[in-house]
Design a protein around this motif. Structure first.
Motif, mmCIF file in Angstrom:
data_model
loop_
_atom_site.group_PDB
_atom_site.id
_atom_site.type_symbol
_atom_site.label_atom_id
_atom_site.label_comp_id
_atom_site.label_asym_id
_atom_site.label_seq_id
_atom_site.Cartn_x
_atom_site.Cartn_y
_atom_site.Cartn_z
ATOM 1 N N VAL A 24 32.279 51.966 37.546
ATOM 2 C CA VAL A 24 32.536 52.847 38.695
ATOM 3 C C VAL A 24 32.204 52.132 40.001
ATOM 4 O O VAL A 24 32.974 52.176 40.972
ATOM 5 C CB VAL A 24 31.733 54.150 38.567
ATOM 6 N N ILE A 25 31.059 51.441 40.025
ATOM 7 C CA ILE A 25 30.660 50.702 41.233
ATOM 8 C C ILE A 25 31.672 49.597 41.534
ATOM 9 O O ILE A 25 32.091 49.418 42.691
ATOM 10 C CB ILE A 25 29.248 50.109 41.054
ATOM 11 N N LEU A 26 32.073 48.852 40.504
ATOM 12 C CA LEU A 26 33.026 47.761 40.709
ATOM 13 C C LEU A 26 34.378 48.288 41.177
ATOM 14 O O LEU A 26 35.001 47.711 42.086
ATOM 15 C CB LEU A 26 33.185 46.964 39.413
ATOM 16 N N ASP A 27 34.831 49.372 40.573
ATOM 17 C CA ASP A 27 36.117 49.946 40.953
ATOM 18 C C ASP A 27 36.095 50.408 42.410
ATOM 19 O O ASP A 27 37.047 50.177 43.165
ATOM 20 C CB ASP A 27 36.444 51.118 40.032
ATOM 21 N N ARG A 28 34.998 51.031 42.817
ATOM 22 C CA ARG A 28 34.871 51.467 44.212
ATOM 23 C C ARG A 28 34.789 50.269 45.156
ATOM 24 O O ARG A 28 35.362 50.288 46.244
ATOM 25 C CB ARG A 28 33.618 52.338 44.374
ATOM 26 N N ARG A 44 35.692 46.031 52.354
ATOM 27 C CA ARG A 44 36.480 44.963 52.979
ATOM 28 C C ARG A 44 36.573 43.743 52.073
ATOM 29 O O ARG A 44 37.639 43.142 51.940
ATOM 30 C CB ARG A 44 35.841 44.579 54.311
ATOM 31 N N LEU A 45 35.443 43.383 51.437
ATOM 32 C CA LEU A 45 35.473 42.237 50.526
ATOM 33 C C LEU A 45 36.371 42.524 49.327
ATOM 34 O O LEU A 45 37.100 41.640 48.859
ATOM 35 C CB LEU A 45 34.053 41.908 50.056
ATOM 36 N N ALA A 65 43.905 41.142 48.271
ATOM 37 C CA ALA A 65 44.892 40.426 49.079
ATOM 38 C C ALA A 65 45.153 39.029 48.519
ATOM 39 O O ALA A 65 46.311 38.602 48.397
ATOM 40 C CB ALA A 65 44.410 40.331 50.524
ATOM 41 N N VAL A 66 44.074 38.326 48.154
ATOM 42 C CA VAL A 66 44.234 36.980 47.589
ATOM 43 C C VAL A 66 44.968 37.050 46.261
ATOM 44 O O VAL A 66 45.792 36.187 45.937
ATOM 45 C CB VAL A 66 42.861 36.306 47.424
ATOM 46 N N GLN A 114 44.271 46.882 41.575
ATOM 47 C CA GLN A 114 44.718 48.178 42.038
ATOM 48 C C GLN A 114 45.011 48.080 43.533
ATOM 49 O O GLN A 114 44.133 47.757 44.324
ATOM 50 C CB GLN A 114 43.655 49.253 41.787
ATOM 51 N N THR A 115 46.252 48.364 43.926
ATOM 52 C CA THR A 115 46.632 48.127 45.308
ATOM 53 C C THR A 115 46.646 49.402 46.148
ATOM 54 O O THR A 115 46.964 49.354 47.322
ATOM 55 C CB THR A 115 48.039 47.497 45.364
ATOM 56 N N ARG A 116 46.295 50.504 45.555
ATOM 57 C CA ARG A 116 46.233 51.725 46.340
ATOM 58 C C ARG A 116 44.948 51.798 47.121
ATOM 59 O O ARG A 116 43.888 51.430 46.640
ATOM 60 C CB ARG A 116 46.342 52.941 45.411
ATOM 61 N N THR A 117 45.013 52.321 48.298
ATOM 62 C CA THR A 117 43.822 52.470 49.112
ATOM 63 C C THR A 117 43.532 53.943 49.316
ATOM 64 O O THR A 117 44.364 54.778 49.051
ATOM 65 C CB THR A 117 44.027 51.786 50.474
#
Length: 317
Positions: free
Chosen positions: A177-181, A187-188, A194-195, A314-317
């Protein structure tokens, strides 16, 4: 085939399978994070896991001087020892993962080497770590002291709910959960995404590619370190080759869920752990490793993109 064991111990096997599968998921996240950014498999991740188990054992047995004859730990002291072992494993695995990136990947990437050269370099680092630990330990398995007593909360549907199994389920879920968030909201995390989508465009946006890649390896090392701590706590032993079977299973979990897909790695590990427990109950424990290879072959043949599909991130924001 013995289906009676599966029927009589279904709940217990399912519970143990979930716990084992979540350990696979944590290691699979290490593979997935690196693949998402570099499109390469970090074959040294299995040895990172192996050294994490030794780090856990070292903290417990040598720093805190705990043996199987020591007085049973309770309360604050128990929590302190467990946290120290967890942090020690995470730090060792994170630092080692970043060193792997620096030694095996960065210089080759800077020189424009092809992917095959990077894969061979990673395999070389893996063999170096494996053989180094084998020589140091003289190929002997090492037992970890029982820090956490395996007391039970009770039974549910005939399954014994032990404290170590509960922790092995809760901690990976919290980590995921922490990693997914982190990946989707910070920003990181957005820089990592993005990379993973376009390294060239990321450079034009001012993103430090080397820093993002190092961060990705670090995160993969941290999740692998958590898995190493949980494995050592539950099974209370390790050996120089423990990373091989774990690495195969975790890689299979990543492929099963969809390589490069964080949620796919999580659910792939979960599914593989349950399937492995059920298969061992029906066919016998000697078939556990065979089951993993069979799953890997079947997935590569019929669903190479995994159950959830290969994803950059996951590219959704």
């Amino acid at each position: 085939m013995n289906f009676s064991v599966l029927q009589s111990q279904f709940a217990s096997l399912a519970f143990q399978g979930i716990a084992l599968g979540l350990i696979y998921s944590l290691v699979a996240l290490g593979y997935t994070m690196v693949y998402g950014v570099l499109r390469l498999i970090n074959f040294a991740n299995s040895e990172v896991f192996m050294l994490g188990t030794f780090a856990t054992l070292y903290v417990e047995a040598h720093i805190f001087k705990i043996t199987n004859d020591s007085e049973q730990l309770h309360g604050i002291k128990l929590i302190l020892v467990l946290l120290a072992a967890l942090v020690g494993s995470m730090v060792v695995c994170a630092v080692l993962a970043m060193l792997v990136e620096l030694v095996a990947y960065r210089r080759l990437r800077a020189r424009g080497a092809n992917r095959l050269a990077s894969l061979i370099s990673a395999i070389g680092v893996s063999i170096f770590l494996l053989e180094g630990v084998r020589i140091i330990t003289e190929s002997r398995p090492m037992a970890a002291p029982r820090v956490l007593q395996k007391w039970s909360f009770g039974t549910v549907w005939g399954a014994d709910i032990r404290i170590d199994t509960v922790l092995t389920i809760i901690i990976p879920i919290v980590v995921f959960v922490i990693l997914d968030r982190f990946v989707t909201k910070t920003r990181l995390g957005k820089s990592i995404r993005a990379v993973s989508m376009s390294e060239e465009n990321s450079k034009l946006m001012g993103i430090n590619i080397n820093r993002v890649i190092t961060l990705t390896f670090c995160i993969g090392g941290i999740t692998t370190g958590v898995a190493a701590f949980l494995y050592t706590t539950v099974y209370e032993n390790t050996v120089f080759k423990v990373g091989f079977t774990m690495g195969i299973a975790a890689f299979t979990a990543a492929v099963l869920g969809g390589i490069g897909n964080l949620r796919g790695a999580f659910y792939g590990g979960l599914a593989l752990g349950i399937l492995e427990q059920f298969a061992s109950a029906i066919l016998g424990g000697q078939w556990k490793a065979v089951t993993v290879f069979m799953v890997l072959v079947v997935v590569l043949l019929f669903k190479p993109n995994g159950l959830f599909g290969e994803a950059v991130q996951q590219t959704r924001t």
